[in-house]
Scaffold this active site. Structure first.
Site, PDB file in Angstrom:
ATOM      1  N   LYS A 240      45.360  36.236  28.293  1.00 32.85           N
ATOM      2  CA  LYS A 240      45.360  37.373  29.133  1.00 32.85           C
ATOM      3  C   LYS A 240      46.791  37.116  30.195  1.00 32.85           C
ATOM      4  O   LYS A 240      47.176  38.100  30.503  1.00 32.85           O
ATOM      5  CB  LYS A 240      44.071  37.828  29.570  1.00 32.85           C
ATOM      6  CG  LYS A 240      43.321  38.620  28.497  1.00 32.85           C
ATOM      7  CD  LYS A 240      42.064  38.865  29.341  1.00 32.85           C
ATOM      8  CE  LYS A 240      40.787  39.214  28.630  1.00 32.85           C
ATOM      9  NZ  LYS A 240      40.863  40.397  27.368  1.00 32.85           N
TER      10      LYS A 240
ATOM     11  N   GLU B 159      42.005  40.031  38.883  1.00 30.11           N
ATOM     12  CA  GLU B 159      42.864  41.302  38.990  1.00 30.11           C
ATOM     13  C   GLU B 159      42.112  42.156  39.796  1.00 30.11           C
ATOM     14  O   GLU B 159      41.071  42.162  40.327  1.00 30.11           O
ATOM     15  CB  GLU B 159      42.356  41.946  37.477  1.00 30.11           C
ATOM     16  CG  GLU B 159      43.244  41.524  36.216  1.00 30.11           C
ATOM     17  CD  GLU B 159      43.250  42.184  35.112  1.00 30.11           C
ATOM     18  OE1 GLU B 159      42.557  43.271  35.110  1.00 30.11           O
ATOM     19  OE2 GLU B 159      44.105  42.031  34.221  1.00 30.11           O
TER      20      GLU B 159
ATOM     21  N   HIS C 138      31.264  46.640  29.772  1.00 32.64           N
ATOM     22  CA  HIS C 138      32.832  46.609  29.345  1.00 32.64           C
ATOM     23  C   HIS C 138      32.997  46.604  27.514  1.00 32.64           C
ATOM     24  O   HIS C 138      34.061  46.080  27.041  1.00 32.64           O
ATOM     25  CB  HIS C 138      33.483  45.095  29.851  1.00 32.64           C
ATOM     26  CG  HIS C 138      33.075  44.801  31.157  1.00 32.64           C
ATOM     27  ND1 HIS C 138      33.568  45.597  32.167  1.00 32.64           N
ATOM     28  CD2 HIS C 138      32.356  44.162  31.744  1.00 32.64           C
ATOM     29  CE1 HIS C 138      33.419  45.440  33.342  1.00 32.64           C
ATOM     30  NE2 HIS C 138      32.661  44.491  33.211  1.00 32.64           N
TER      31      HIS C 138
ATOM     32  N   ARG D 211      45.528  43.572  16.148  1.00 31.84           N
ATOM     33  CA  ARG D 211      44.713  43.787  14.865  1.00 31.84           C
ATOM     34  C   ARG D 211      44.587  45.145  14.781  1.00 31.84           C
ATOM     35  O   ARG D 211      44.929  46.137  15.828  1.00 31.84           O
ATOM     36  CB  ARG D 211      43.351  43.139  14.809  1.00 31.84           C
ATOM     37  CG  ARG D 211      42.619  43.352  16.130  1.00 31.84           C
ATOM     38  CD  ARG D 211      41.384  42.829  16.370  1.00 31.84           C
ATOM     39  NE  ARG D 211      40.784  42.614  17.605  1.00 31.84           N
ATOM     40  CZ  ARG D 211      40.284  43.652  18.219  1.00 31.84           C
ATOM     41  NH1 ARG D 211      40.249  45.085  17.661  1.00 31.84           N
ATOM     42  NH2 ARG D 211      39.706  43.586  19.616  1.00 31.84           N
TER      43      ARG D 211
HETATM   44  P1  ADP Z   1      37.500  46.921  20.160  1.00 26.93           P
HETATM   45  O1  ADP Z   1      38.578  47.409  21.282  1.00 26.93           O
HETATM   46  O2  ADP Z   1      38.246  47.049  18.879  1.00 26.93           O
HETATM   47  O3  ADP Z   1      36.163  47.315  20.500  1.00 26.93           O
HETATM   48  P2  ADP Z   1      36.652  44.497  21.184  1.00 26.93           P
HETATM   49  O4  ADP Z   1      37.349  43.140  21.917  1.00 26.93           O
HETATM   50  O5  ADP Z   1      35.207  44.901  21.680  1.00 26.93           O
HETATM   51  O6  ADP Z   1      37.839  45.259  20.521  1.00 26.93           O
HETATM   52  O7  ADP Z   1      35.976  43.511  19.612  1.00 26.93           O
HETATM   53  C1  ADP Z   1      36.148  44.115  18.571  1.00 26.93           C
HETATM   54  C2  ADP Z   1      35.166  43.434  17.607  1.00 26.93           C
HETATM   55  O8  ADP Z   1      35.321  42.108  17.537  1.00 26.93           O
HETATM   56  C3  ADP Z   1      33.741  43.944  18.013  1.00 26.93           C
HETATM   57  O9  ADP Z   1      33.046  44.794  17.642  1.00 26.93           O
HETATM   58  C4  ADP Z   1      33.116  42.642  17.306  1.00 26.93           C
HETATM   59  O10 ADP Z   1      32.697  42.825  15.943  1.00 26.93           O
HETATM   60  C5  ADP Z   1      34.093  41.493  17.419  1.00 26.93           C
HETATM   61  N1  ADP Z   1      33.864  40.690  18.780  1.00 26.93           N
HETATM   62  C6  ADP Z   1      34.864  40.492  19.708  1.00 26.93           C
HETATM   63  N2  ADP Z   1      34.493  39.821  20.661  1.00 26.93           N
HETATM   64  C7  ADP Z   1      33.250  39.489  20.455  1.00 26.93           C
HETATM   65  C8  ADP Z   1      32.107  38.837  21.125  1.00 26.93           C
HETATM   66  N3  ADP Z   1      32.403  38.324  22.131  1.00 26.93           N
HETATM   67  N4  ADP Z   1      30.872  39.031  20.805  1.00 26.93           N
HETATM   68  C9  ADP Z   1      30.647  39.538  19.560  1.00 26.93           C
HETATM   69  N5  ADP Z   1      31.694  40.231  19.080  1.00 26.93           N
HETATM   70  C10 ADP Z   1      32.837  40.174  19.148  1.00 26.93           C
HETATM   71  P1  ADP Z   2      38.320  42.520  26.560  1.00 23.24           P
HETATM   72  O1  ADP Z   2      39.269  41.414  25.829  1.00 23.24           O
HETATM   73  O2  ADP Z   2      37.016  41.893  26.916  1.00 23.24           O
HETATM   74  O3  ADP Z   2      38.405  43.675  25.726  1.00 23.24           O
HETATM   75  P2  ADP Z   2      39.855  43.819  28.651  1.00 23.24           P
HETATM   76  O4  ADP Z   2      40.727  42.954  29.668  1.00 23.24           O
HETATM   77  O5  ADP Z   2      40.241  44.548  27.718  1.00 23.24           O
HETATM   78  O6  ADP Z   2      38.701  42.720  28.077  1.00 23.24           O
HETATM   79  O7  ADP Z   2      38.745  44.643  29.675  1.00 23.24           O
HETATM   80  C1  ADP Z   2      37.617  45.022  29.081  1.00 23.24           C
HETATM   81  C2  ADP Z   2      37.082  46.360  30.072  1.00 23.24           C
HETATM   82  O8  ADP Z   2      36.765  46.040  31.337  1.00 23.24           O
HETATM   83  C3  ADP Z   2      38.285  47.314  30.139  1.00 23.24           C
HETATM   84  O9  ADP Z   2      38.100  48.441  28.963  1.00 23.24           O
HETATM   85  C4  ADP Z   2      37.773  48.057  31.406  1.00 23.24           C
HETATM   86  O10 ADP Z   2      36.755  48.751  31.579  1.00 23.24           O
HETATM   87  C5  ADP Z   2      37.218  46.949  32.383  1.00 23.24           C
HETATM   88  N1  ADP Z   2      38.583  46.359  33.178  1.00 23.24           N
HETATM   89  C6  ADP Z   2      39.230  45.373  32.704  1.00 23.24           C
HETATM   90  N2  ADP Z   2      40.027  45.231  34.048  1.00 23.24           N
HETATM   91  C7  ADP Z   2      39.917  46.022  34.834  1.00 23.24           C
HETATM   92  C8  ADP Z   2      40.357  46.359  35.894  1.00 23.24           C
HETATM   93  N3  ADP Z   2      41.194  45.670  36.393  1.00 23.24           N
HETATM   94  N4  ADP Z   2      39.829  47.217  36.839  1.00 23.24           N
HETATM   95  C9  ADP Z   2      38.803  47.989  36.371  1.00 23.24           C
HETATM   96  N5  ADP Z   2      38.327  47.675  35.099  1.00 23.24           N
HETATM   97  C10 ADP Z   2      38.725  46.539  34.278  1.00 23.24           C
END
Ligand code: ADP
Ligand code: ADP
Ligand code: MG
Length: 653
Positions: free
Chosen positions: A116, A200, A235, A297
């Site tokens: 990230k 952040e 989240h 993806r």
């Molecule tokens: P999306 O935005 O597609 O929901 P996520 O980052 O939440 O993306 O993850 C997509 C999929 O990847 C999840 O539904 C799960 O199957 C798998 N995955 C990713 N990270 C994890 C995690 N930390 N623990 C369990 N499953 C995960």
């Molecule tokens: P992941 O890889 O686990 O999906 P993200 O960086 O996409 O991590 O963040 C997951 C979720 O956390 C976001 O969809 C949002 O709801 C919350 N989030 C992330 N960054 C911020 C931020 N700077 N301020 C508020 N909420 C946040």
């Protein structure tokens, strides 16, 4: 195009990818672990290869075995789905080295977006707005603490390698910073092997809005509009929609342009998603959104984009991976109506959403919705993998109609045997703020208690459960009535660890009176078939979906799902004797025991025989003192409901 592809995934996404591959005339190869021998994705594939033991590290993460399976079966390409190896650049390189095609972006593109912090630095170069914060190399505690103060609390600490909502800590006050940092680092190390964090600004009233992008190998990149994924729990996304509600045209233009810039910056090929965090405290603004990360993806929630654009995103992935150009240009991609997706999980909303693995006894989905699932009745939801059971997607011309369709779809779906979040999702979809489009990522946490409150069953639900557990052929009402007599029947069933006791009285043709505590309701036009009970009276029309497994009845009534456990019928003192002395079978089944013989004198309450059906034994007892004139059944006889089994007469003397 390919003739044969291997799908390096399981569950709903493996099934969904196969659907498109088969539509395009391709053969598919599934891979599976020992836990998935009977899984749907194995059955749906043309071929399947066992790749190891149940834990992911021994199977779905074993890139070497997956590549070998592709080579052995003659597959030309590998689709990774999401999760597992989908964003693993080393795997992509190994696939390519083996002479196979990876259906997705290049290892280089994945690497650029994989962390990230690096991704944010790259996006700054591309003039894409990024969330203000610190995303440099210095990881000294004091330095990071000072950065947090500079950024201004509240701040979010994120493991740079994080995903799936893991490795993130919200810090509201400087005194909590050090502990939160240590715990984010620990989780980063444990889950992703990397303790490195970024910090952040925590955007207040945040909305999560993401843009679907697509690139081909010929330098073209398009977007397929946005999705709003603000309904989250810890989240993790729960309900997603497209397009984002109240999205002004100018904000959409600027945001989709930024997403295309981001994808172009890394020469992106295939399906990808640019996630933005958006200031949702007022109307959306062109300067009120910031890049968070890119998912390189296919996304879980891709069906809502397919619904509004009419594009099959997996088909595009397959075409692009085989070298074709993007099937549509930007101005040919149009958006129609509104779509929602809800993720059905095996988890217990009443127990803080604890995962609930186990065997699904009966799973049924509403018609008229798109259902993506990898689970069928009788399948196990394995504790080894993600607890998602299914996704339900609805589409309509207006947001309100699509949302109403989602509620309807959820209320007409049920899953028994394991806890699940279907009722919770329906409550959420009916939440007034969500209906009004006035929500941010904190909505579920703020309203968790209301959204997960277990309501108590109504008298109709109790009647439905009674009829489910005591199957009568209501389509032959006279028989039903004859069977039960026009008398009061005590019922007692266990609901949610409490005993429900009351009286059910069969009053006449399809009319039943139910008493519970100080309440009493009479239902007319009572009708039951194998999966539904309906009734009406002056107050309302009633309907519930029913399902039975052994001695448990599941009643899905509106948004709620109730489970009732039957108590022993003998204990209920049910009476199957008619004035005529004819004793009939209470149900279709098999006679398991006959307690009496011709000429035997019996007292009221003596067990006469038992019939078994659906693993439930029903014991029929003598309702009066009398003499058995003739026994017309024997052990193991298959008998019909209503069949005459014993003729009683008054005892002599
Ligand atoms: P999306 O935005 O597609 O929901 P996520 O980052 O939440 O993306 O993850 C997509 C999929 O990847 C999840 O539904 C799960 O199957 C798998 N995955 C990713 N990270 C994890 C995690 N930390 N623990 C369990 N499953 C995960
Ligand atoms: P992941 O890889 O686990 O999906 P993200 O960086 O996409 O991590 O963040 C997951 C979720 O956390 C976001 O969809 C949002 O709801 C919350 N989030 C992330 N960054 C911020 C931020 N700077 N301020 C508020 N909420 C946040
Ligand atoms: Mg994310």
């Amino acid at each position: 195009m390919f003739d044969k592809i291997l799908i390096a995934n399981r569950g709903e996404i493996a099934c969904r990818i196969m659907k498109t591959a088969h539509k395009l005339g391709m053969k598919t190869v599934a891979v599976y672990s020992e836990a998935d021998v009977d899984a749907l994705h194995v059955k749906k594939a043309n071929e399947a290869v066992l790749i190891g033991a149940a834990p992911s590290e021994d199977s779905y993460l074993r890139g070497d075995r997956i590549i070998q399976a592709a080579l052995d079966t003659g597959a030309q390409a590998i689709h990774p789905g999401y999760g597992f190896l989908s964003e693993n650049p080393e795997f992509v390189e190994q696939v390519t080295k083996a002479g196979l095609v990876f259906i997705g972006p290049s290892a280089t593109s994945i690497r650029k977006m994989g962390l990230k912090d690096e991704a944010k630095r790259l996006m700054e170069d591309a003039n894409v707005p990024v969330v203000p914060g610190y995303h440099g190399e210095n990881q000294a505690i004091d330095f990071l603490a000072a950065e947090a103060v500079n950024i201004g609390y509240p701040v979010l600490i994120k493991a740079r390698a994080g995903g799936g909502g893991k490795g993130m800590r919200l810090v509201e006050d400087a005194v909590d910073f050090e502990d939160a940092l240590a715990s984010a680092q620990r989780e980063g190390q444990a889950s992703f092997g990397d303790p490195h964090v970024l910090i952040e600004k925590f955007i207040s009233s945040p909305r999560h809005i993401e843009v679907q992008v697509f690139g081909d190998n010929h330098g073209n990149v398009v977007h397929l509009y946005e999705r709003d994924c603000s309904l989250q729990r810890r989240h993790q996304k729960v309900i997603e929609e497209a397009p984002a509600p109240a999205m002004p045209a100018d904000v959409r233009t600027v945001m989709t342009e930024a997403a295309i810039e981001a994808a172009k910056k890394i020469n992106y090929q295939g399906a990808g998603t640019i996630e933005f965090i958006v200031d949702g405290s007022g109307p959306l603004r062109t300067d009120g959104f910031w890049f968070m990360e890119m998912n390189t993806r296919l996304q879980v929630e891709h069906p809502v984009t397919e619904a509004i654009t009419g594009v099959d995103l997996v088909e595009w992935q397959l075409r692009i991976a085989s070298g074709e150009t993007l099937p549509l240009s930007q101005n040919e991609i149009t958006m129609n109506g509104h779509a929602f997706e809800a993720r059905i999980y095996a988890e217990d909303p009443q127990d803080d959403f604890k995962p609930s693995p186990g065997t699904v006894h009966n799973i049924k989905f509403a018609q008229d919705c798109r259902i993506d699932t990898g689970i069928q009745s009788g399948d196990a939801v394995s504790p080894f993998y993600d607890p998602m059971i299914a996704k339900i997607t609805t589409h309509a011309s207006e947001r309100s109609n699509a949302l109403a369709a989602l509620v309807n779809g959820l209320d007409n779906s049920y899953c028994t045997g394991i806890r699940n979040n279907i009722s919770f999702l329906s409550n959420l979809a009916q939440d007034q703020d969500f209906v009004d489009g006035a929500f941010d990522t904190g909505l579920i946490a703020r309203k968790q208690e209301d959204l997960t409150t277990q309501v108590t069953p109504s008298l109709f639900d109790i009647m439905a459960a009674f009829l489910t557990l005591n199957p009568l052929d209501m389509s032959a009402p006279r028989l039903g009535w004859q069977l039960w007599g026009q008398t009061n029947h005590a019922y007692n069933m266990v609901f949610d660890d409490t005993l429900l006791e009351g009286i059910i009285c069969f009053l006449g043709s399809q009319t039943i009176n139910v008493k519970f505590k100080d309440q009493e309701i009479t239902f007319n036009n009572v009708h039951i078939d194998s999966n539904c009970v309906t009734a009406k009276n002056d107050a309302a029309n009633y309907s519930a979906l029913i399902s039975r497994h052994k001695d448990i009845a599941t009643v899905k009534s509106g948004t709620s799902q109730f489970e009732f456990k039957m108590l022993d019928l003998l204990a209920l003192g049910l009476d199957h004797t008619q004035d005529t002395g004819q004793i009939i079978s209470p149900m279709t089944g098999v006679v398991t025991v006959v307690h009496v013989k011709d000429g035997q004198v019996v007292e009221k309450g003596t067990p006469l025989f038992a019939v078994e059906a659906m693993k439930m034994e029903h014991v029929v007892v003598a309702a009066e003192n009398g003499e058995v004139k003739s026994v017309m059944c024997g052990v193991s006889d298959a008998v019909e409901q209503g069949q005459l089994l014993i003729q009683m007469v008054e005892a002599d003397e």
